[in-house]
Design a protein around this motif. Structure first.
Motif, PDB file in Angstrom:
ATOM      1  N   GLY A 124      11.793  20.475   0.740  1.00  0.00           N
ATOM      2  CA  GLY A 124      11.811  19.747   2.010  1.00  0.00           C
ATOM      3  C   GLY A 124      12.765  18.565   2.020  1.00  0.00           C
ATOM      4  O   GLY A 124      13.104  18.035   3.091  1.00  0.00           O
ATOM      5  N   ARG A 125      13.229  18.138   0.850  1.00  0.00           N
ATOM      6  CA  ARG A 125      14.138  16.993   0.759  1.00  0.00           C
ATOM      7  C   ARG A 125      15.596  17.406   0.595  1.00  0.00           C
ATOM      8  O   ARG A 125      16.490  16.560   0.610  1.00  0.00           O
ATOM      9  CB  ARG A 125      13.739  16.106  -0.424  1.00  0.00           C
ATOM     10  N   VAL A 126      15.841  18.690   0.401  1.00  0.00           N
ATOM     11  CA  VAL A 126      17.194  19.153   0.107  1.00  0.00           C
ATOM     12  C   VAL A 126      18.151  18.873   1.258  1.00  0.00           C
ATOM     13  O   VAL A 126      19.283  18.411   1.050  1.00  0.00           O
ATOM     14  CB  VAL A 126      17.189  20.657  -0.239  1.00  0.00           C
ATOM     15  N   LYS A 131      22.964  16.127   3.322  1.00  0.00           N
ATOM     16  CA  LYS A 131      23.593  15.370   4.397  1.00  0.00           C
ATOM     17  C   LYS A 131      24.154  14.054   3.875  1.00  0.00           C
ATOM     18  O   LYS A 131      25.282  13.667   4.201  1.00  0.00           O
ATOM     19  CB  LYS A 131      22.571  15.107   5.506  1.00  0.00           C
ATOM     20  N   SER A 132      23.367  13.367   3.051  1.00  0.00           N
ATOM     21  CA  SER A 132      23.808  12.091   2.493  1.00  0.00           C
ATOM     22  C   SER A 132      24.978  12.278   1.530  1.00  0.00           C
ATOM     23  O   SER A 132      25.970  11.534   1.578  1.00  0.00           O
ATOM     24  CB  SER A 132      22.640  11.413   1.776  1.00  0.00           C
ATOM     25  N   ASN A 137      31.018  11.969   0.775  1.00  0.00           N
ATOM     26  CA  ASN A 137      32.091  12.763   0.150  1.00  0.00           C
ATOM     27  C   ASN A 137      31.872  12.988  -1.347  1.00  0.00           C
ATOM     28  O   ASN A 137      32.827  13.077  -2.122  1.00  0.00           O
ATOM     29  CB  ASN A 137      33.462  12.105   0.379  1.00  0.00           C
ATOM     30  N   ARG A 138      30.599  13.084  -1.740  1.00  0.00           N
ATOM     31  CA  ARG A 138      30.307  13.358  -3.145  1.00  0.00           C
ATOM     32  C   ARG A 138      30.207  14.849  -3.424  1.00  0.00           C
ATOM     33  O   ARG A 138      30.130  15.266  -4.584  1.00  0.00           O
ATOM     34  CB  ARG A 138      29.014  12.646  -3.553  1.00  0.00           C
ATOM     35  N   ILE A 139      30.178  15.655  -2.379  1.00  0.00           N
ATOM     36  CA  ILE A 139      30.208  17.109  -2.510  1.00  0.00           C
ATOM     37  C   ILE A 139      31.139  17.673  -1.439  1.00  0.00           C
ATOM     38  O   ILE A 139      31.529  16.960  -0.497  1.00  0.00           O
ATOM     39  CB  ILE A 139      28.803  17.744  -2.352  1.00  0.00           C
ATOM     40  N   TYR A 140      31.478  18.939  -1.596  1.00  0.00           N
ATOM     41  CA  TYR A 140      32.302  19.620  -0.599  1.00  0.00           C
ATOM     42  C   TYR A 140      31.494  20.759  -0.004  1.00  0.00           C
ATOM     43  O   TYR A 140      30.942  21.590  -0.737  1.00  0.00           O
ATOM     44  CB  TYR A 140      33.573  20.169  -1.248  1.00  0.00           C
TER      45      TYR A 140
END
Length: 266
Positions: A124-126, A131-132, A137-140
């Motif tokens: 439920g927190r994924v 989004k964060s 910009n820590r992921i693509y």
């Protein structure tokens, strides 16, 4: 009313009513919401031209108890602040866990992330974590496939066999405790993922039909000692052609991540 004033909870009153031949209506069993509504319904003391069923003093006592409970349950400003800080810390931890998993396997389907954390009740927190992480910009996240990667280069170098092996890992996590897991090095082909369960080492292979002869030759020359293999294949039709020692089972992976096992001994 009397039971509630004496200290019975909504649940205890509900269970008591359901154990007696006093139905709310012929098709519906009692629940806590029904009990709560009755305890504050002033029609029972004769309001709105309804007949008097209970005394006003009994109604007043029940209402006073409900009001006292509601006041007691309201958090103080300090409690609100602590909860907010606690929630922020939990969210930051979740972001780190999601980021760590993405970096470990370089590229994942979004639904793999949800399925992975479903095993520990954190799915439920994924969404919020992704989004964060995306906002910072820590992921693509590829705008077309919506696959999640550590960066654009990782996405460009994505490997289908590893993605299939991740589905197998998630399935195995539902069957046995896995203490650790990590991506295999490229020179360990056809091994894609290595994991430790019950203090024993296992690996997950992905073998497309085009690689059957190559894999058979590799295992004929080199045997991986003290390691049980789980082999994912494109189709069960060519399993009989594979010659892999210490194989625990074969499986196929459907597009939605569903796993079908063959000769499964895990």
């Amino acid at each position: 009313f009397s039971d509630y004033i004496r200290g019975a909870s909504f649940l205890q009153i509900t269970e008591k009513l359901n154990s007696q031949p006093v139905a709310y209506n012929p098709q519906t069993r009692w629940n806590k919401n029904m009990v709560a509504r009755i305890l504050e319904d002033k029609r029972y003391v004769g309001e709105k031209d309804f007949p008097l069923i209970i005394e006003q003093d009994l109604m007043n006592a029940a209402l006073a108890k409900r009001a006292a409970k509601q006041i007691a349950s309201q958090p103080t400003e300090l409690q609100k602040t602590l909860r907010r800080l606690s929630g922020q810390k939990a969210m930051q931890q979740m972001e780190q866990e999601v980021l760590s998993l993405i970096k470990k396997y370089n590229v994942l389907y979004k639904r793999q992330l949800y399925a992975f954390f479903e095993n520990c009740g954190k799915d439920g927190r994924v969404g919020r974590a992704l989004k964060s992480l995306g906002k910072d910009n820590r992921i693509y996240i590829n705008p077309v496939t919506r696959m999640v990667a550590a960066n654009e280069n990782s996405y460009a170098a994505r490997e289908y066999g590893t993605l299939q092996a991740v589905w197998v890992l998630i399935s195995l996590m539902k069957q046995k405790k896995i203490e650790e897991h990590f991506l295999a090095a490229k020179d360990e082909f056809p091994v894609r993922i290595i994991f430790v369960g019950d203090a024993e080492i296992y690996d997950i292979l992905y073998i497309p039909e085009s690689d059957v002869e190559l894999v058979n030759n590799l295992f004929a020359r080199k045997r991986i000692e003290c390691c049980g293999h789980v082999a994912a294949v494109e189709s069960a039709e060519y399993i009989h052609r594979l010659r892999i020692p210490d194989v625990l089972g074969f499986c196929t992976v459907e597009e939605d991540g569903k796993i079908e096992y063959y000769k499964q001994n895990l």
